[in-house]
Design a protein around this motif. Structure first.
Motif, PDB file in Angstrom:
ATOM      1  N   GLN A   1      26.409  42.299  52.374  1.00 28.80           N
ATOM      2  CA  GLN A   1      25.078  42.377  52.958  1.00 28.80           C
ATOM      3  C   GLN A   1      24.332  41.080  52.685  1.00 28.80           C
ATOM      4  O   GLN A   1      23.835  40.864  51.570  1.00 28.80           O
ATOM      5  CB  GLN A   1      24.289  43.569  52.431  1.00 28.80           C
ATOM      6  CG  GLN A   1      22.954  43.750  53.128  1.00 28.80           C
ATOM      7  CD  GLN A   1      22.346  45.113  52.882  1.00 28.80           C
ATOM      8  OE1 GLN A   1      22.727  45.827  51.946  1.00 28.80           O
ATOM      9  NE2 GLN A   1      21.432  45.503  53.741  1.00 28.80           N
TER      10      GLN A   1
ATOM     11  N   LYS B   1      19.661  41.122  56.176  1.00 26.96           N
ATOM     12  CA  LYS B   1      20.529  41.573  57.266  1.00 26.96           C
ATOM     13  C   LYS B   1      21.209  42.890  56.890  1.00 26.96           C
ATOM     14  O   LYS B   1      21.103  43.371  55.756  1.00 26.96           O
ATOM     15  CB  LYS B   1      21.580  40.516  57.576  1.00 26.96           C
ATOM     16  CG  LYS B   1      21.007  39.204  58.077  1.00 26.96           C
ATOM     17  CD  LYS B   1      22.104  38.224  58.451  1.00 26.96           C
ATOM     18  CE  LYS B   1      21.530  36.928  58.977  1.00 26.96           C
ATOM     19  NZ  LYS B   1      22.604  35.954  59.361  1.00 26.96           N
ATOM     20  N   GLY B   2      21.906  43.473  57.847  1.00 31.49           N
ATOM     21  CA  GLY B   2      22.606  44.731  57.619  1.00 31.49           C
ATOM     22  C   GLY B   2      23.938  44.540  56.930  1.00 31.49           C
ATOM     23  O   GLY B   2      24.402  43.420  56.708  1.00 31.49           O
ATOM     24  N   GLN B   3      24.555  45.655  56.583  1.00 33.24           N
ATOM     25  CA  GLN B   3      25.852  45.613  55.933  1.00 33.24           C
ATOM     26  C   GLN B   3      26.948  45.272  56.938  1.00 33.24           C
ATOM     27  O   GLN B   3      26.920  45.723  58.079  1.00 33.24           O
ATOM     28  CB  GLN B   3      26.144  46.968  55.280  1.00 33.24           C
ATOM     29  CG  GLN B   3      25.216  47.274  54.122  1.00 33.24           C
ATOM     30  CD  GLN B   3      25.385  48.699  53.619  1.00 33.24           C
ATOM     31  OE1 GLN B   3      25.612  49.610  54.401  1.00 33.24           O
ATOM     32  NE2 GLN B   3      25.247  48.886  52.318  1.00 33.24           N
ATOM     33  N   GLU B   4      27.903  44.471  56.489  1.00 31.68           N
ATOM     34  CA  GLU B   4      28.993  44.017  57.350  1.00 31.68           C
ATOM     35  C   GLU B   4      30.331  44.371  56.704  1.00 31.68           C
ATOM     36  O   GLU B   4      30.624  43.918  55.587  1.00 31.68           O
ATOM     37  CB  GLU B   4      28.910  42.506  57.571  1.00 31.68           C
ATOM     38  CG  GLU B   4      30.038  41.946  58.400  1.00 31.68           C
ATOM     39  CD  GLU B   4      29.987  40.428  58.551  1.00 31.68           C
ATOM     40  OE1 GLU B   4      30.509  39.909  59.547  1.00 31.68           O
ATOM     41  OE2 GLU B   4      29.416  39.757  57.651  1.00 31.68           O
ATOM     42  N   TRP B   5      31.144  45.131  57.417  1.00 34.80           N
ATOM     43  CA  TRP B   5      32.482  45.435  56.917  1.00 34.80           C
ATOM     44  C   TRP B   5      33.365  44.205  57.051  1.00 34.80           C
ATOM     45  O   TRP B   5      33.381  43.552  58.093  1.00 34.80           O
ATOM     46  CB  TRP B   5      33.094  46.599  57.698  1.00 34.80           C
ATOM     47  CG  TRP B   5      34.543  46.795  57.398  1.00 34.80           C
ATOM     48  CD1 TRP B   5      35.082  47.182  56.199  1.00 34.80           C
ATOM     49  CD2 TRP B   5      35.647  46.573  58.280  1.00 34.80           C
ATOM     50  NE1 TRP B   5      36.454  47.237  56.296  1.00 34.80           N
ATOM     51  CE2 TRP B   5      36.825  46.874  57.562  1.00 34.80           C
ATOM     52  CE3 TRP B   5      35.766  46.162  59.597  1.00 34.80           C
ATOM     53  CZ2 TRP B   5      38.100  46.764  58.124  1.00 34.80           C
ATOM     54  CZ3 TRP B   5      37.020  46.062  60.162  1.00 34.80           C
ATOM     55  CH2 TRP B   5      38.177  46.355  59.432  1.00 34.80           C
TER      56      TRP B   5
ATOM     57  N   THR C   1      33.157  50.719  59.545  1.00 37.09           N
ATOM     58  CA  THR C   1      31.780  50.309  59.298  1.00 37.09           C
ATOM     59  C   THR C   1      31.410  50.768  57.896  1.00 37.09           C
ATOM     60  O   THR C   1      32.152  51.528  57.265  1.00 37.09           O
ATOM     61  CB  THR C   1      30.806  50.940  60.309  1.00 37.09           C
ATOM     62  OG1 THR C   1      30.745  52.358  60.069  1.00 37.09           O
ATOM     63  CG2 THR C   1      31.235  50.678  61.748  1.00 37.09           C
ATOM     64  N   ALA C   2      30.272  50.331  57.432  1.00 30.47           N
ATOM     65  CA  ALA C   2      29.830  50.704  56.093  1.00 30.47           C
ATOM     66  C   ALA C   2      29.718  52.218  55.934  1.00 30.47           C
ATOM     67  O   ALA C   2      29.924  52.758  54.846  1.00 30.47           O
ATOM     68  CB  ALA C   2      28.500  50.035  55.776  1.00 30.47           C
ATOM     69  N   ALA C   3      29.416  52.904  57.015  1.00 33.78           N
ATOM     70  CA  ALA C   3      29.243  54.354  56.960  1.00 33.78           C
ATOM     71  C   ALA C   3      30.543  55.101  56.686  1.00 33.78           C
ATOM     72  O   ALA C   3      30.521  56.291  56.351  1.00 33.78           O
ATOM     73  CB  ALA C   3      28.629  54.849  58.264  1.00 33.78           C
TER      74      ALA C   3
END
Length: 125
Positions: free
Chosen positions: A41, A45-49, A108-110
């Protein structure tokens, strides 16, 4: 309950290779059905796999980072590692290791349910 802990240098110079290790306790990285991944992260910004290594050693990477990323493992130490080459200041981020379920080629992070606390890596001269 599985626990993950990231370790590695907090400061890396541009053009060098970033190397991090994740130590896993409370579960084996060779247990079927799981993948072990890296997510980052950047600030604001958002989380990036970034990629995963499966229980059998197979790896999958984010297409955007594939050319610079390598994930490996040491089953004797129950650890897996990340190497990101040719870093730039844009690679500055909090880096997380995490566990997810296998069965996918893109994550994805989820998709990850158990996370390490994260480690800050700054790329600067």
């Amino acid at each position: 309950q599985v626990q993950l802990q990231e370790s590695g240098p907090g400061l890396v110079k541009p053009s060098q290779t970033l190397s991090l290790t994740c130590t896993v306790s409370g579960g084996s990285i060779t247990t079927s059905l799981y993948v072990w991944g890296w997510i980052r992260q950047p600030p604001g910004k958002g989380q990036e796999w970034m990629g995963v290594i499966r229980y059998d050693g197979v790896t999958y990477y984010s297409p955007s980072l594939k050319s610079r990323t390598s994930i490996s493992r040491d089953t004797s130490k129950n650890q897996f590692s990340l190497q990101l080459s040719a870093v730039t200041p844009e690679d500055t981020a909090v880096y997380y290791c995490a566990r997810g379920r296998s069965g996918k080629y893109y994550y994805t992070a989820a998709d990850f349910g158990s996370w390490g606390q994260g480690t800050q890596v700054t790329v600067s001269p």
